[in-house]
Design an enzyme around this catalytic site. Structure first.
Site, short mmCIF file in Angstrom:
data_model
loop_
_atom_site.label_atom_id
_atom_site.label_comp_id
_atom_site.label_asym_id
_atom_site.label_seq_id
_atom_site.Cartn_x
_atom_site.Cartn_y
_atom_site.Cartn_z
CE LYS A 118 -3.80 -2.50 2.47
NZ LYS A 118 -4.49 -2.49 3.46
CD GLN A 130 -3.32 -4.35 6.61
OE1 GLN A 130 -3.59 -3.32 6.00
NE2 GLN A 130 -3.75 -5.54 6.21
CG ASP A 180 -9.18 0.33 5.35
OD1 ASP A 180 -8.83 0.14 4.40
OD2 ASP A 180 -8.54 0.41 6.43
N1 GUN Z 1 -6.88 -6.54 6.17
C1 GUN Z 1 -7.35 -7.42 5.39
N2 GUN Z 1 -7.82 -6.39 4.34
C2 GUN Z 1 -7.80 -5.27 5.06
C3 GUN Z 1 -8.11 -3.95 4.33
O1 GUN Z 1 -8.89 -3.90 3.30
N3 GUN Z 1 -7.74 -2.81 5.19
C4 GUN Z 1 -7.37 -3.02 6.09
N4 GUN Z 1 -7.03 -1.88 7.09
N5 GUN Z 1 -6.87 -3.93 6.89
C5 GUN Z 1 -7.17 -5.20 6.06
#
Ligand code: GUN
Length: 287
Positions: A53, A97, A120
């Site tokens: 990311k 996350q 998110d």
């Molecule tokens: N863990 C698995 N997928 C995601 C996501 O799209 N965002 C976040 N913050 N954590 C995750």
């Protein structure tokens, strides 16, 4: 043999558009968008996603740092981290996350995020807006899936979509997006208590596998000519690989590809789309 949907290429197109948006902001005299990423613990998969990311953010001109905390951080301290980021006017987007360690109620942490910085789209206020069809952030993986389907030229309106998995991150918000006016799918959500699952999945024009079990969906569960979207990212041991594992999806790719009209690969399908749509939310937050 199915058309293999190139999520990497489609995500690259979207990232190009985002880069243009970022350039325009900067030309207008604003500082670059800033994304704060919060990572707790040392789970290698989470660390790897966060790295991806971060790298993608930098490539489109979004500034970003990861704040890493030990597994032992308390819920109160983590909520305080989020509050400080909320109060920091230089921070446009906040991403915590998941998963978080078991002693932390992740919902309390998500609720602490200022909804205007919730890239998110996990905060209940943003989830509510999504449900009501109001403007706002779109959840990254579900919006990435819809975009992938549309840009591959697959009709959604009036089609029967079956989603396997009812998670808050994928299954539920995806169902919400797909039934909105203008998208117009007919949606069935299946889960671990669903009876006669193959009978239901075999009726899908578009089948989305988002349950998190390696190669769960087999050819006998798929209608001939269906489009199959694989959201799973599972590590399975593989001694022939230098790193000791390989990534597989929730779909048994080779046999399902023989029967489907379209299929997404793992990696290189939904994964890159998730990142691109999260970056789009960060740009929206900055705008
Ligand atoms: N863990 C698995 N997928 C995601 C996501 O799209 N965002 C976040 N913050 N954590 C995750």
């Amino acid at each position: 043999m199915a058309v293999i949907i190139n999520g990497k290429a489609i995500a690259a197109d979207i990232r190009n558009d985002i880069k243009q948006g970022v350039d325009e902001l900067i030309k207008a005299g604003r500082r670059p968008p800033y994304l704060a990423v919060v990572l707790v613990g040392d789970d290698p998969a989470s660390a790897s996603y966060v790295q991806g990311k971060q790298k993608a953010a930098h490539e489109v001109g979004i500034q970003s740092d990861t704040r890493t905390y030990p597994d032992s951080i308390t819920q109160a301290d983590l909520v305080n981290v989020v509050h400080r980021l909320n109060d920091d006017s230089e921070v446009d987007g906040i991403l915590v996350q998941l998963p978080l360690p078991d002693h932390i109620e992740y919902q309390r942490v998500i609720e602490a995020i200022n909804p205007d910085k919730d890239v998110d789209c996990f905060h209940p206020e943003n989830v509510g807006k999504l449900m009501l069809g109001l403007p706002g952030f779109k959840p990254a993986t579900p919006a990435g899936i819809v975009e992938l389907i549309k840009r591959s030229g697959i009709d959604i309106a009036g089609k029967r979509v079956v989603i396997i998995g009812r998670s808050n991150i994928v299954g539920k918000p995806l169902a919400s997006l797909l039934i909105q006016k203008g998208v117009d799918a007919t949606v069935t959500v299946c889960h671990s208590r669903t009876q006669n699952l193959p009978d239901i999945t075999r009726r899908a024009d578009i089948l989305v596998a988002a349950l998190g079990r390696a190669e769960f969906v087999t050819a006998d569960m798929v209608k001939k000519g269906a489009a199959v979207i694989d959201v799973g990212i599972n590590r399975v041991d593989d001694a022939t690989k230098e790193r000791g594992y390989r990534l597989v999806g929730d779909v048994k790719f080779d046999e399902v590809a023989e029967k489907a009209s379209f299929i997404t690969p793992v990696p290189g399908g939904v994964g890159p789309m998730t990142i691109a749509l999260m970056l789009q939310n960060t740009l929206v937050a900055a705008q």
